[in-house]
Write an enzyme that holds these catalytic residues in place. Structure first.
Site, mmCIF file in Angstrom:
data_model
loop_
_atom_site.group_PDB
_atom_site.id
_atom_site.type_symbol
_atom_site.label_atom_id
_atom_site.label_comp_id
_atom_site.label_asym_id
_atom_site.label_seq_id
_atom_site.Cartn_x
_atom_site.Cartn_y
_atom_site.Cartn_z
ATOM 1 N N CYS A 4 3.286 0.375 2.443
ATOM 2 C CA CYS A 4 4.494 0.374 3.008
ATOM 3 C C CYS A 4 5.699 -0.294 2.391
ATOM 4 C CB CYS A 4 4.658 0.419 4.439
ATOM 5 S SG CYS A 4 4.104 -1.194 5.287
ATOM 6 N N TYR A 5 5.226 -1.480 1.803
ATOM 7 C CA TYR A 5 6.461 -2.114 1.080
ATOM 8 C C TYR A 5 5.938 -2.565 -0.319
ATOM 9 C CZ TYR A 5 8.838 -3.199 5.468
ATOM 10 O OH TYR A 5 9.446 -2.970 6.705
#
Lengths: 130, 494
Positions: free
Chosen positions: B130-131
């Site tokens: 997600c990052y």
């Protein structure tokens, strides 16, 4: 009055101050001195009336001389008037005014430099010119 | 006749509240008496401006185009703590720059933000689904931050200890430069103008109290860390919006050979609800007592050399052990007063109301020392110890040294108190001279260790003075043991 004297390395081995005292017959008080093989740097206190005589004698022996009018510079923008400089100073240059801001008695300064690092806000600078 | 906070706030809104600063209040009480002062004055303002290391700012940077979960983050090479959410960080005032060291720190970043300067932001990460982004470098200004919330865990000490130095070396401390042989003494705090000194029982200052913080408005959010009310050393935890603050009331400072800190301006309004509060706000510098500590003693409990009032401290000279010692304030009374007046101005204009605390600050807490297991001198010293009485002959001493196979022989009085110390070298020296008694050749200035002292501290003494043994003395200076370098090295091998 206070005077800053600088000797180049070539006259370090000569008794410049002693000769000046003998010839001027003036009471010269050495307030601060650093001398090594590269030269000397001194702050001396001399009677005001003998200023010209002493300066001429010192210069004739290869020293350069300047008056210490504002030996220390206080940056008023940076100063927060805490007073950290007051107790560190051996000659009581700094004091509180009535409103608790800092006053500077320039006459008293011997440029020892103790206050420079003791100021938490880097508001003090030694004035050097020669 | 007591007043209510509602009455006072109504007067503030109407623009006719009577507001004075704490310095004026003590004069008013003196002049008009307590009853009249309590009736006439509605609010007393306080102020302080000094080094408050335990300060910092929570920052939210917003998300980068390819999002990053910042694992480590630097602002102008000063690292901020980011063990919280992806783009949140806490920048501490005392954190040093990794490239400029003592010359630049967290406090300077805070100042540069306030001055609108661009700050270089660097971050690294391990990358997640997600990052995904692993590193980032950009420039930010205060304006572009979503939040910059100042949260200071410990500010506004009620009073603080005075620092001085009995040793023969200059010390560089968080209390400034301390000259040798009691060359100076430094203190901190605004004395009678300090917020907590004017409300020592926390009747009006509590959680939710609205205050002046760094030139903007802030709040007390609880007691500060190391809050120690019973000893008169209360502290506050405060928060405020950095974006509303001013560089005039938040100033970075460098304590030479110590580090960076932040000077924080705080002002607290105290509503004069009754005569008891009026009496407390009339406090004077002469009523505030603190301790003068010897900072040359590298221990947690530094010896208290004397008690002193803020009035004596502000006179510029105090006496310590018969010596006149010049004093210096590290905090600025000039700006503390300015803060109290600025807060007074806000109240008089009617745009700052006083908030009742939601909860009182705790009074029933103590500031405990760290729990640690340390080896103390009493645990490792050699005892019993062989000594010789003063007045004995050198021959007796020589016999003892050979018989007992020792290198050091403490010389003691009849009561077993330390008088001096002899080494085998002293004895050899004596052979060359015409000495007869131990007293003539012993070293009189003996470096000793105490029973409760840490072994580490004793080892430092051995190293510092280049000696190989320390007699251990009790509180009455009686010799009770010996610490030697050979015994200490055995400890390490064990």
């Amino acid at each position: 009055m206070k005077v800053r004297v600088y000797f180049p390395g070539k006259v370090v081995n000569e008794p410049v101050i002693a000769q000046t005292i003998l010839e001027s017959k003036s009471l010269i008080n050495i307030l601060r001195a650093t001398v090594d093989e590269h030269g000397g740097d001194m702050i001396i206190d001399i009677p005001e009336k003998d200023y010209t005589k002493i300066v001429n004698l010192l210069r004739s022996r290869g020293a350069s001389v300047s008056m210490l009018e504002k030996p220390i510079i206080l940056n008023e923008e940076k100063c927060i008037n805490c007073g950290a400089c007051i107790s560190i100073c051996p000659t009581k240059v700094f004091n509180y005014k009535e409103d608790k801001s800092i006053s500077v008695d320039y006459e008293r300064c011997i440029q020892c430099g103790l206050c420079i690092n003791a100021c938490p806000h880097q508001a003090l600078m030694v004035h050097r010119k020669c | 006749m007591p007043k209510t906070l509602e009455e006072i706030n109504r007067k503030i809104k109407e623009g006719n509240a009577v507001v004075v600063d704490a310095e004026e209040m003590s004069l008013i009480v003196e002049e008009k008496g307590l009853a009249k002062a309590a009736k006439e004055v509605d609010v007393v303002t306080t102020g302080t401006f000094g080094a408050m290391c335990s300060s910092g700012v929570f920052l939210n940077f917003g998300h980068s185009e390819e999002p990053i979960k910042m694992q480590r983050v630097w602002l102008n090479d000063v690292e901020a703590y980011t063990g919280i959410a992806a783009v949140d960080a806490y920048l501490g005032a005392t954190q040093l720059s990794e490239t400029k060291g003592f010359d630049y720190g967290g406090a300077h970043v805070i100042e540069d933000l306030l001055l609108g300067k661009e700050i270089e932001l660097r971050a690294v990460s391990y990358g997640t689904d997600c990052y995904p982004k692993k590193s980032l470098k950009t420039k930010i200004t205060l304006e572009y931050l979503n939040q910059a919330i100042m949260v200071n865990p410990r500010n506004a000490y009620q009073r603080y200890n005075v620092a001085t130095n009995s040793s023969d070396k200059t010390l560089y401390t968080y209390m400034g430069t301390l000259l040798p042989n009691f060359g100076n003494a430094t203190f901190s705090g605004a004395g009678a103008l300090s917020p907590l000194c004017n409300d020592p029982d926390y009747e009006t200052i509590g959680i939710g109290t609205k205050i002046f913080l760094g030139g903007g408005k802030g709040y007390v959010i609880g007691e500060g860390t190391q809050h120690n009310p019973k000893a008169g050393f209360g502290t506050l935890m405060v928060k405020g919006n950095l974006k509303e603050m001013s560089a005039e009331y938040l100033k970075p400072a460098i304590f030479h050979k110590y580090g960076v800190t932040l000077y924080v301006g705080i002002g607290v309004p105290i509503p004069v609800l009754n005569e008891s509060i009026a009496r407390k706000t009339a406090i004077k510098d002469a009523d505030i007592v603190t301790n003068v500590l010897d900072y040359s003693v590298p221990k947690r409990d530094r010896p208290i050399l004397r008690k002193v009032t803020y009035e004596e401290l502000k006179s510029g000279l105090i006496e310590i052990q018969g010596k006149e010692v010049p004093t210096s304030s590290l905090s600025s009374y000039f700006i503390a007063k300015k803060i109290a007046l600025e807060l007074k101005n806000w109240l008089e204009k009617g745009n700052f109301l006083i908030s009742a605390p939601l909860e009182k600050l705790p009074y029933d807490v103590v500031f405990k020392p760290m729990k640690e297991e340390i080896m103390r001198v009493k645990d490792v010293m050699l005892a019993p110890v062989i000594t010789i009485k003063g007045g004995s002959s050198i021959r007796e001493a020589a016999n003892l040294i050979i018989e007992k196979n020792i290198d050091h022989l403490p010389v003691v009085s009849k009561e077993n108190k330390i008088l001096g110390i002899l080494t085998s070298w002293d004895i050899s020296k004596a052979v060359l001279g015409k000495y007869r008694f131990v007293d003539e050749i012993m070293t009189e200035k003996v470096i000793t260790a105490e029973l409760e002292e840490s072994v580490e501290s004793a080892a430092k003494k051995l190293q510092e003075h280049n000696i190989s043994a320390l007699p251990v003395v009790d509180k009455e200076q009686k010799v009770v043991g010996m610490i030697t370098t050979s015994a200490l090295s055995k400890l390490l091998i064990k």
